[in-house]
Enzyme design. Structure first.
Site, PDB file in Angstrom:
ATOM      1  N   SER A 169       0.858  -1.188   0.000  1.00 38.83           N
ATOM      2  CA  SER A 169       0.000   0.000   0.000  1.00 38.83           C
ATOM      3  C   SER A 169       0.889   1.230   0.000  1.00 38.83           C
ATOM      4  O   SER A 169       2.005   1.204   0.537  1.00 38.83           O
ATOM      5  CB  SER A 169      -0.890   0.017   1.248  1.00 38.83           C
ATOM      6  OG  SER A 169      -1.532   1.282   1.397  1.00 38.83           O
ATOM      7  N   TYR A 182      -2.423  -0.851   9.838  1.00 40.28           N
ATOM      8  CA  TYR A 182      -2.392  -1.221   8.423  1.00 40.28           C
ATOM      9  C   TYR A 182      -1.109  -0.740   7.770  1.00 40.28           C
ATOM     10  O   TYR A 182      -0.418  -1.506   7.080  1.00 40.28           O
ATOM     11  CB  TYR A 182      -3.609  -0.617   7.725  1.00 40.28           C
ATOM     12  CG  TYR A 182      -3.739  -0.977   6.262  1.00 40.28           C
ATOM     13  CD1 TYR A 182      -4.205  -2.230   5.879  1.00 40.28           C
ATOM     14  CD2 TYR A 182      -3.426  -0.059   5.270  1.00 40.28           C
ATOM     15  CE1 TYR A 182      -4.343  -2.565   4.546  1.00 40.28           C
ATOM     16  CE2 TYR A 182      -3.557  -0.374   3.928  1.00 40.28           C
ATOM     17  CZ  TYR A 182      -4.012  -1.636   3.566  1.00 40.28           C
ATOM     18  OH  TYR A 182      -4.137  -1.958   2.240  1.00 40.28           O
TER      19      TYR A 182
END
Length: 286
Positions: A169, A182
């Site tokens: 990401s 995350y």
């Protein structure tokens, strides 16, 4: 030359039989007939990666812990006569991963392509985050990548071939409020994949990373609500120190899947330990 014909300096565009312009695309090689293991294949980016690789001729082993969602995704691809087989497994369970990889090799053949697309997201400020959220995110996003890569690498090394891509990401490289678990887990998986690429380079095995930004997937909809407002993501949020998207659009899963397909193809044969950001410029990454 008649006056209605284009000059040699002005070539005619390619046309199909119905006289529409034909899309010119680079043809990827080195994927056809290869066995590709794709985790997180029940939905979102993982499902689209499975579709894209199958369309390129790979024999896809689609894995996910969501048995019902995986069955639905595989049925859709099978209805299109694409070579995909579903395997229910939890990447956070090392024994289940070892069994998964052995089953794929026994039933479908040696794995030449691995795409780590399984992922979970829990949002919230660090001061309010329960232990279980931190643990769950790392168990899939970091531990799961390690378990699957280890099992596959052990089999790729004697064969001296293979390509591995981890879907990370852009949050791995850019701090995000309320996304600490995350972002940290994706940073861990990205750096792990770089280190793995260094270790496997002697065997001709390439390891790369694809780092998406905001992508219209069930994960994004779960975070923002079912009615995703692209305008808010595109504009960014100065109060949250979040830059907008310079290309002025959300990514679609296909955008990410096609980047993955390129990195596992022969056309990327001299690319390894690379992190390809697919985020419309949102991370201002250099």
């Amino acid at each position: 030359m008649t006056r209605n014909e284009p000059s040699p300096a002005e070539p005619r565009p390619s046309r199909t039989t119905d006289d529409r312009p034909r899309e010119i695309m680079m043809e990827l090689s080195g994927i056809e007939s290869k066995v590709a293991l794709v985790t997180g294949a029940a939905q979102g980016i993982g499902a689209e990666v499975a579709r894209t690789l199958a369309n390129a001729g790979a024999h896809v082993a689609a894995a996910d812990r969501n048995a019902e969602g995986l069955a639905t995704a595989v049925a859709k691809l099978a209805a299109e006569s694409l070579p995909v087989r579903g395997h229910t497994a939890d990447v956070a369970d090392s024994e289940a991963v070892e069994a998964l990889v052995q089953r794929v090799e026994d039933e479908q053949g040696p794995i030449d392509i691995l795409v780590n697309a399984a992922g979970v997201l829990r949002v919230g400020r660090v001061a309010d985050m329960p232990d279980r959220h931190w643990s769950e995110v790392f168990s899939v996003n970091a531990d799961g990548v390690f378990y699957v890569c280890r099992a596959v690498a052990r089999r790729m090394i004697p064969r001296r071939r293979g390509a591995i891509v981890t879907v990370a990401s852009n949050a791995a490289g850019v701090p995000r409020t309320e996304m600490a678990a995350y972002a940290a887990s994706k940073a861990a998986s990205a750096q792990f994949t770089r280190c793995l690429g260094l270790e496997l380079a002697d065997y001709g095995i390439r390891c790369n990373i694809v780092s998406p930004g905001s992508t219209d997937t069930p994960m994004l909809r779960a975070m923002l609500g079912e009615q995703v407002d692209p305008a808010s993501a595109i504009a960014g949020s100065p109060a949250a120190y979040r830059v907008g998207i310079p290309l002025r659009k959300l990514a679609q899963p296909r955008d990410v899947a096609e980047a993955v397909a390129f990195l596992v193809s022969d056309q990327a044969g001299h690319i390894t330990i690379h992190d390809l950001y697919v985020d419309g410029g949102a991370a201002l990454h250099v």
